[in-house]
Write an enzyme that holds these catalytic residues in place. Structure first.
Site, PDB file in Angstrom:
ATOM      1  N   ARG A 164      39.557  40.928  35.515  1.00  0.00           N
ATOM      2  CA  ARG A 164      40.112  39.606  35.917  1.00  0.00           C
ATOM      3  C   ARG A 164      41.258  39.187  34.990  1.00  0.00           C
ATOM      4  NH1 ARG A 164      37.171  41.323  39.232  1.00  0.00           N
ATOM      5  NH2 ARG A 164      35.384  40.310  40.195  1.00  0.00           N
ATOM      6  N   SER A 238      34.081  32.401  42.176  1.00  0.00           N
ATOM      7  CA  SER A 238      33.429  32.400  40.857  1.00  0.00           C
ATOM      8  C   SER A 238      34.209  31.503  39.914  1.00  0.00           C
ATOM      9  CB  SER A 238      33.406  33.810  40.284  1.00  0.00           C
ATOM     10  OG  SER A 238      32.788  34.681  41.186  1.00  0.00           O
ATOM     11  N   GLU A 334      37.234  31.330  34.933  1.00  0.00           N
ATOM     12  CA  GLU A 334      38.122  32.257  35.657  1.00  0.00           C
ATOM     13  C   GLU A 334      39.181  31.474  36.433  1.00  0.00           C
ATOM     14  OE1 GLU A 334      36.259  35.607  37.816  1.00  0.00           O
ATOM     15  OE2 GLU A 334      37.478  35.018  39.536  1.00  0.00           O
TER      16      GLU A 334
HETATM   17  P1  FAD Z   1      46.394  30.536  43.919  1.00  0.00           P
HETATM   18  O1  FAD Z   1      45.075  29.867  43.728  1.00  0.00           O
HETATM   19  O2  FAD Z   1      47.408  29.850  44.763  1.00  0.00           O
HETATM   20  O3  FAD Z   1      47.032  30.806  42.484  1.00  0.00           O
HETATM   21  C1  FAD Z   1      46.238  31.373  41.452  1.00  0.00           C
HETATM   22  C2  FAD Z   1      47.101  31.568  40.194  1.00  0.00           C
HETATM   23  O4  FAD Z   1      48.123  32.520  40.452  1.00  0.00           O
HETATM   24  C3  FAD Z   1      47.846  30.282  39.781  1.00  0.00           C
HETATM   25  O5  FAD Z   1      47.904  30.266  38.381  1.00  0.00           O
HETATM   26  C4  FAD Z   1      49.226  30.463  40.391  1.00  0.00           C
HETATM   27  O6  FAD Z   1      50.221  29.753  39.686  1.00  0.00           O
HETATM   28  C5  FAD Z   1      49.423  31.962  40.283  1.00  0.00           C
HETATM   29  N1  FAD Z   1      50.242  32.524  41.359  1.00  0.00           N
HETATM   30  C6  FAD Z   1      49.965  32.491  42.695  1.00  0.00           C
HETATM   31  N2  FAD Z   1      50.896  33.166  43.380  1.00  0.00           N
HETATM   32  C7  FAD Z   1      51.810  33.616  42.457  1.00  0.00           C
HETATM   33  C8  FAD Z   1      53.010  34.381  42.547  1.00  0.00           C
HETATM   34  N3  FAD Z   1      53.474  34.827  43.716  1.00  0.00           N
HETATM   35  N4  FAD Z   1      53.674  34.658  41.405  1.00  0.00           N
HETATM   36  C9  FAD Z   1      53.212  34.240  40.215  1.00  0.00           C
HETATM   37  N5  FAD Z   1      52.082  33.512  40.065  1.00  0.00           N
HETATM   38  C10 FAD Z   1      51.389  33.211  41.173  1.00  0.00           C
HETATM   39  N6  FAD Z   1      38.625  36.552  43.414  1.00  0.00           N
HETATM   40  C11 FAD Z   1      38.296  37.825  43.137  1.00  0.00           C
HETATM   41  O7  FAD Z   1      38.891  38.447  42.241  1.00  0.00           O
HETATM   42  N7  FAD Z   1      37.308  38.462  43.826  1.00  0.00           N
HETATM   43  C12 FAD Z   1      36.611  37.867  44.808  1.00  0.00           C
HETATM   44  O8  FAD Z   1      35.743  38.468  45.408  1.00  0.00           O
HETATM   45  C13 FAD Z   1      36.930  36.498  45.114  1.00  0.00           C
HETATM   46  N8  FAD Z   1      36.225  35.842  46.057  1.00  0.00           N
HETATM   47  C14 FAD Z   1      36.517  34.536  46.317  1.00  0.00           C
HETATM   48  C15 FAD Z   1      35.755  33.863  47.282  1.00  0.00           C
HETATM   49  C16 FAD Z   1      36.030  32.538  47.596  1.00  0.00           C
HETATM   50  C17 FAD Z   1      35.197  31.820  48.641  1.00  0.00           C
HETATM   51  C18 FAD Z   1      37.089  31.870  46.930  1.00  0.00           C
HETATM   52  C19 FAD Z   1      37.423  30.449  47.284  1.00  0.00           C
HETATM   53  C20 FAD Z   1      37.843  32.517  45.964  1.00  0.00           C
HETATM   54  C21 FAD Z   1      37.547  33.863  45.632  1.00  0.00           C
HETATM   55  N9  FAD Z   1      38.274  34.559  44.653  1.00  0.00           N
HETATM   56  C22 FAD Z   1      37.969  35.871  44.386  1.00  0.00           C
HETATM   57  C23 FAD Z   1      39.356  33.897  43.904  1.00  0.00           C
HETATM   58  C24 FAD Z   1      40.730  33.928  44.629  1.00  0.00           C
HETATM   59  O9  FAD Z   1      40.574  34.077  46.018  1.00  0.00           O
HETATM   60  C25 FAD Z   1      41.639  35.042  44.123  1.00  0.00           C
HETATM   61  O10 FAD Z   1      41.853  34.908  42.732  1.00  0.00           O
HETATM   62  C26 FAD Z   1      43.003  35.061  44.841  1.00  0.00           C
HETATM   63  O11 FAD Z   1      43.744  36.181  44.431  1.00  0.00           O
HETATM   64  C27 FAD Z   1      43.824  33.800  44.590  1.00  0.00           C
HETATM   65  O12 FAD Z   1      44.926  33.826  45.489  1.00  0.00           O
HETATM   66  P2  FAD Z   1      45.721  32.513  45.858  1.00  0.00           P
HETATM   67  O13 FAD Z   1      46.904  32.921  46.643  1.00  0.00           O
HETATM   68  O14 FAD Z   1      44.815  31.538  46.479  1.00  0.00           O
HETATM   69  O15 FAD Z   1      46.165  32.025  44.404  1.00  0.00           O
HETATM   70  P1  NAP Z   2      26.277  39.855  43.141  1.00  0.00           P
HETATM   71  O1  NAP Z   2      26.407  41.055  44.017  1.00  0.00           O
HETATM   72  O2  NAP Z   2      25.158  38.910  43.350  1.00  0.00           O
HETATM   73  O3  NAP Z   2      26.282  40.349  41.613  1.00  0.00           O
HETATM   74  C1  NAP Z   2      26.194  39.421  40.548  1.00  0.00           C
HETATM   75  C2  NAP Z   2      27.066  39.915  39.419  1.00  0.00           C
HETATM   76  O4  NAP Z   2      26.567  41.136  38.914  1.00  0.00           O
HETATM   77  C3  NAP Z   2      28.465  40.123  39.884  1.00  0.00           C
HETATM   78  O5  NAP Z   2      29.246  39.157  39.262  1.00  0.00           O
HETATM   79  C4  NAP Z   2      28.794  41.556  39.527  1.00  0.00           C
HETATM   80  O6  NAP Z   2      29.897  41.677  38.647  1.00  0.00           O
HETATM   81  C5  NAP Z   2      27.588  42.102  38.832  1.00  0.00           C
HETATM   82  N1  NAP Z   2      27.159  43.345  39.527  1.00  0.00           N
HETATM   83  C6  NAP Z   2      26.322  43.441  40.575  1.00  0.00           C
HETATM   84  N2  NAP Z   2      26.119  44.734  40.905  1.00  0.00           N
HETATM   85  C7  NAP Z   2      26.861  45.459  40.051  1.00  0.00           C
HETATM   86  C8  NAP Z   2      27.076  46.846  39.882  1.00  0.00           C
HETATM   87  N3  NAP Z   2      26.476  47.752  40.646  1.00  0.00           N
HETATM   88  N4  NAP Z   2      27.919  47.238  38.914  1.00  0.00           N
HETATM   89  C9  NAP Z   2      28.525  46.364  38.141  1.00  0.00           C
HETATM   90  N5  NAP Z   2      28.358  45.027  38.253  1.00  0.00           N
HETATM   91  C10 NAP Z   2      27.531  44.583  39.188  1.00  0.00           C
HETATM   92  O7  NAP Z   2      27.647  39.016  43.171  1.00  0.00           O
HETATM   93  P2  NAP Z   2      28.289  38.152  44.314  1.00  0.00           P
HETATM   94  O8  NAP Z   2      28.545  36.809  43.796  1.00  0.00           O
HETATM   95  O9  NAP Z   2      27.545  38.298  45.605  1.00  0.00           O
HETATM   96  O10 NAP Z   2      29.707  38.845  44.460  1.00  0.00           O
HETATM   97  C11 NAP Z   2      29.839  40.121  45.019  1.00  0.00           C
HETATM   98  C12 NAP Z   2      31.175  40.700  44.606  1.00  0.00           C
HETATM   99  O11 NAP Z   2      32.237  39.849  45.042  1.00  0.00           O
HETATM  100  C13 NAP Z   2      31.327  40.840  43.098  1.00  0.00           C
HETATM  101  O12 NAP Z   2      32.063  42.006  42.837  1.00  0.00           O
HETATM  102  C14 NAP Z   2      32.119  39.633  42.706  1.00  0.00           C
HETATM  103  O13 NAP Z   2      32.943  39.864  41.581  1.00  0.00           O
HETATM  104  C15 NAP Z   2      32.964  39.379  43.939  1.00  0.00           C
HETATM  105  N6  NAP Z   2      33.239  37.938  44.057  1.00  0.00           N
HETATM  106  C16 NAP Z   2      34.154  37.405  43.219  1.00  0.00           C
HETATM  107  C17 NAP Z   2      34.470  36.065  43.294  1.00  0.00           C
HETATM  108  C18 NAP Z   2      35.537  35.481  42.415  1.00  0.00           C
HETATM  109  O14 NAP Z   2      35.959  34.372  42.670  1.00  0.00           O
HETATM  110  N7  NAP Z   2      35.986  36.191  41.414  1.00  0.00           N
HETATM  111  C19 NAP Z   2      33.818  35.262  44.217  1.00  0.00           C
HETATM  112  C20 NAP Z   2      32.861  35.834  45.027  1.00  0.00           C
HETATM  113  C21 NAP Z   2      32.580  37.181  44.950  1.00  0.00           C
HETATM  114  P3  NAP Z   2      31.441  41.766  39.154  1.00  0.00           P
HETATM  115  O15 NAP Z   2      31.803  40.357  39.476  1.00  0.00           O
HETATM  116  O16 NAP Z   2      32.148  42.260  37.937  1.00  0.00           O
HETATM  117  O17 NAP Z   2      31.529  42.685  40.316  1.00  0.00           O
END
Ligand code: FAD
Ligand code: NAP
Length: 338
Positions: A164, A238, A334
């Protein structure tokens, strides 16, 4: 290209926080972006680039200009025997890019289906889900250096991707606007379904048959069953990162909490599930007025409607404090706070 004043950002952030931007504009070309940056510099005000607003928490009005990236276009730019290279404008929705690849059978990003937001923000935190991160399929990107006005190329090494993390979140924070991203996908599939219950879902629904489509659909089904849809409950996914902790500390915690969840990173470190730590600290499902901690995933903070970003932020501070008190670990946010 119109610059709007005192513009509500409620519909532009998935938390649904009702704050205003002093100025707001959309850009659909690099020339428009440059003109808006000139406006911002002449006014001497802060700027914020946004995509889908799905990784942002606004805690107050933004006293500057918010620029929404709508640079479009998705195209195959080259291919060889093994790989296909897809370039997308930074304003394209990530999930649409994933589904276009899935439809064509290009393998590599199906585990990351249904992540909200735009592809231009994906490199910011090296998005990841279900065992795959952006860095695994990333080829290169182009970004505008705001200070010099030059467009620069970033290959994988230059992005300094981590868990991340990227160079854009740290060293180059607020210095570049990402304009487009090129992904390298596989023609010969290398599936990864070892994460969590992904394989079980594919066994149950598709008799174990692996394909990019089945994997994407399984990921979508699992996500829809566990995560709140921002259309109905405001959230930014998250809220905290999973802490990466020394093995000695993990062993010490396991002696106190035998059901502690951890995943190996390398010889020295393990990853702990922040959601588990928050749940053990008693926060899962907790609701305070119109905001709280989601009932199915304690890592997700939610706005049930009408709450202030400051309240959600203060809740996150209380969670950090109580996890620190119980486990001696400091959770890192995050979500980007403004
Ligand atoms: P924004 O929220 O608009 O911006 C995020 C940051 O990036 C800000 O600091 C902004 O200034 C900067 N930014 C945006 N665009 C640019 C650009 N073009 N150039 C420079 N800077 C920029 N994240 C995960 O990693 N894994 C997941 O599984 C995941 N699941 C999610 C599930 C849900 C329900 C939600 C709501 C969010 C989830 N996220 C997840 C977080 C999010 O969706 C990601 O981080 C996504 O990449 C953000 O994109 P955005 O366009 O909405 O960014
Ligand atoms: P989950 O499957 O309930 O797992 C809980 C946590 O344990 C996760 O954060 C994941 O880390 C870790 N994990 C589970 N299984 C793993 C494995 N086999 N190896 C390594 N790490 C493991 O989590 P969840 O909330 O339903 O999310 C599922 C996936 O979607 C995850 O990868 C999560 O990162 C992603 N997600 C991200 C966001 C976001 O906003 N960043 C939001 C929703 C979902 P990791 O997060 O490192 O994978």
């Amino acid at each position: 290209m119109e610059i709007k004043e005192n513009y509500s950002l409620k519909a532009l952030n998935t938390f649904g926080i009702d704050v205003k931007a002093r100025y707001f504009a959309v850009f659909q070309s690099v020339d428009e972006l440059k003109a808006l940056l000139t406006f911002q510099q002449q006014k001497g005000i802060p700027r914020l680039i946004i995509g889908g607003g799905s990784n942002i928490l606004f805690t107050k009005d933004f006293d500057g200009i918010v620029l929404k990236n709508e640079l479009g276009g998705i195209a195959v730019v080259s291919e060889n025997d093994k790989n296909i290279f897809i370039k997308a404008g930074a304003g394209e929705l990530w999930h649409n890019v994933v589904m276009q690849c899935v439809d064509k059978g290009y393998q590599g990003i199906e585990n990351m289906a249904l992540i909200p937001g735009c592809i231009g923000a994906a490199p910011m935190q090296n998005i990841g889900a279900y065992g795959i991160e952006l860095k695994d399929v990333f080829y290169e990107l182009q970004a505008l250096n705001i200070l010099s006005g030059e467009i620069e190329n970033f290959d994988l090494a230059r992005c300094e991707f981590g868990y991340r993390e990227s160079v854009f979140k740290r060293k180059y924070r607020d210095q570049f606007v990402i304009l487009n991203v090129t992904l390298r996908l596989n023609k010969i599939p290398v599936y990864n379904v070892s994460y969590g219950n992904l394989h079980q879902e594919i066994d149950a629904k598709y008799k174990g048959e692996l394909s990019v489509k089945n994997i994407a659909n399984a990921v979508i089904a699992i996500r829809q069953s566990k995560l709140p849809d921002p259309k109905f409950i405001g959230n930014a996914g998250s809220f905290f990162k999973n802490p990466e902790v020394d093995k000695e500390k993990v062993a010490q915690l396991k002696s106190m909490y035998s059901n502690l969840v951890s995943y190996p990173i390398d010889n020295q470190k393990e990853k702990l599930a922040a959601g588990w730590l928050i749940e053990q600290a008693g926060w899962k499902g907790k609701r305070i007025k119109d905001y709280g901690v989601h009932e199915k995933q304690a890592l997700v903070l939610v706005n049930y409607g009408g709450s202030q970003g400051k309240d959600v932020y203060d809740l996150s501070t209380s969670i950090i404090d109580s996890v620190k008190e119980k486990f001696g670990l400091v959770l890192e946010r995050e979500v980007n706070i403004y």
